[in-house]
Design an enzyme around this catalytic site. Structure first.
Site, PDB file in Angstrom:
ATOM      1  N   PHE A 144      47.592  43.192  37.343  1.00 41.09           N
ATOM      2  CA  PHE A 144      46.793  42.710  38.756  1.00 41.09           C
ATOM      3  C   PHE A 144      45.489  43.317  38.369  1.00 41.09           C
ATOM      4  CE2 PHE A 144      51.595  44.301  37.247  1.00 41.09           C
ATOM      5  CZ  PHE A 144      51.908  43.508  38.328  1.00 41.09           C
ATOM      6  N   HIS A 168      41.598  52.139  36.939  1.00 48.04           N
ATOM      7  CA  HIS A 168      42.076  51.002  37.861  1.00 48.04           C
ATOM      8  C   HIS A 168      42.784  51.507  38.644  1.00 48.04           C
ATOM      9  CE1 HIS A 168      43.378  46.774  38.507  1.00 48.04           C
ATOM     10  NE2 HIS A 168      42.317  46.759  39.033  1.00 48.04           N
ATOM     11  N   HIS A 172      51.586  54.258  38.007  1.00 46.65           N
ATOM     12  CA  HIS A 172      50.535  55.118  38.963  1.00 46.65           C
ATOM     13  C   HIS A 172      51.471  55.704  40.200  1.00 46.65           C
ATOM     14  CE1 HIS A 172      47.841  52.183  37.916  1.00 46.65           C
ATOM     15  NE2 HIS A 172      47.804  51.493  39.279  1.00 46.65           N
ATOM     16  N   SER A 201      43.947  42.672  30.932  1.00 41.33           N
ATOM     17  CA  SER A 201      42.533  44.047  30.603  1.00 41.33           C
ATOM     18  C   SER A 201      42.495  43.774  29.233  1.00 41.33           C
ATOM     19  CB  SER A 201      42.328  45.160  31.358  1.00 41.33           C
ATOM     20  OG  SER A 201      44.079  45.824  31.109  1.00 41.33           O
TER      21      SER A 201
END
Length: 210
Positions: A15, A163, A138, A47
């Site tokens: 993402f 992020h 998150h 990442s």
């Protein structure tokens, strides 16, 4: 960043936008010679390629931490669920095999060290890091727990990257934005930004506050 690694990073499930990934690579390259890098939230390794590339160039190492069963928003019925990552034997999401494949394809097996487990537990046994990248769950509880556990691990002069930081609630969830604000309140200073990526530097012996 080597073009072949940049191209691979763009192909890997994830993402993070490529411009954000390149920014993450650049800030990691600034500090990678100072110590290990840490990533909280591996998923499929997108990442990890950006961070691993910086670590490899500096002769450093990236520890990438994830339980690999997916955060809340990745479970069945949620927006980011990917049925291709469900283990048919258990019915549970398992992104570890894809991460391993990504790291191998990138040629970073000697640089990227996957740690399978709870990030808070790992942090309690971890020393300092030159850079910590928080991109795990998150939700309110996991995001703040990751910040509490890992922000004190950033060495003076090191960087904390977060992020999915969105000032407008219409653009994304609040917890990453909240922990970015906490970092500024705790004495970290703004260092870089790209898209939803925010990077702050630790100048003094700061730590997480409640």
């Amino acid at each position: 960043m080597k073009p072949e690694l940049a191209a691979l990073a763009q192909r890997v499930k994830g993402f993070m936008l490529h411009d954000e990934g390149l920014a993450l690579y650049r800030v990691a390259a600034e500090v990678a010679a100072l110590g290990p890098l840490v990533e909280v939230g591996s998923y499929c390794g997108k990442s990890a390629v950006y961070l691993g590339a910086a670590a490899a160039e500096a002769g450093s190492v990236l520890f990438t931490i994830d339980h690999h069963h997916g955060s809340e928003e990745m479970q069945a019925g949620w927006e980011h669920h990917d049925p291709e990552l469900v283990d048919p034997r258990t019915g549970l999401m398992d992104s570890l095999p894809v991460l391993r494949q990504t790291v191998s394809e990138a040629g970073l097996d000697d640089t990227v060290v996957p740690i399978v487990g709870d990030s808070v537990t790992v942090a309690s046994h971890f020393g300092g890091a030159a850079l910590v990248f928080i991109d795990g769950g998150h939700g309110t509880a996991p995001a703040h727990a990751d910040y509490d556990a890992w922000s004190p691990k950033v060495r003076p002069g090191g960087l904390l990257a977060i992020h999915d930081v969105f000032a407008d609630p219409a653009d994304g969830g609040r917890p990453p934005y909240e922990i970015w604000l906490r970092a500024l309140e705790d004495g970290f200073v703004e260092h870089a930004a790209e898209g939803s990526l925010r990077v702050v530097r630790r100048l003094v012996n700061v730590g997480a506050k409640r």
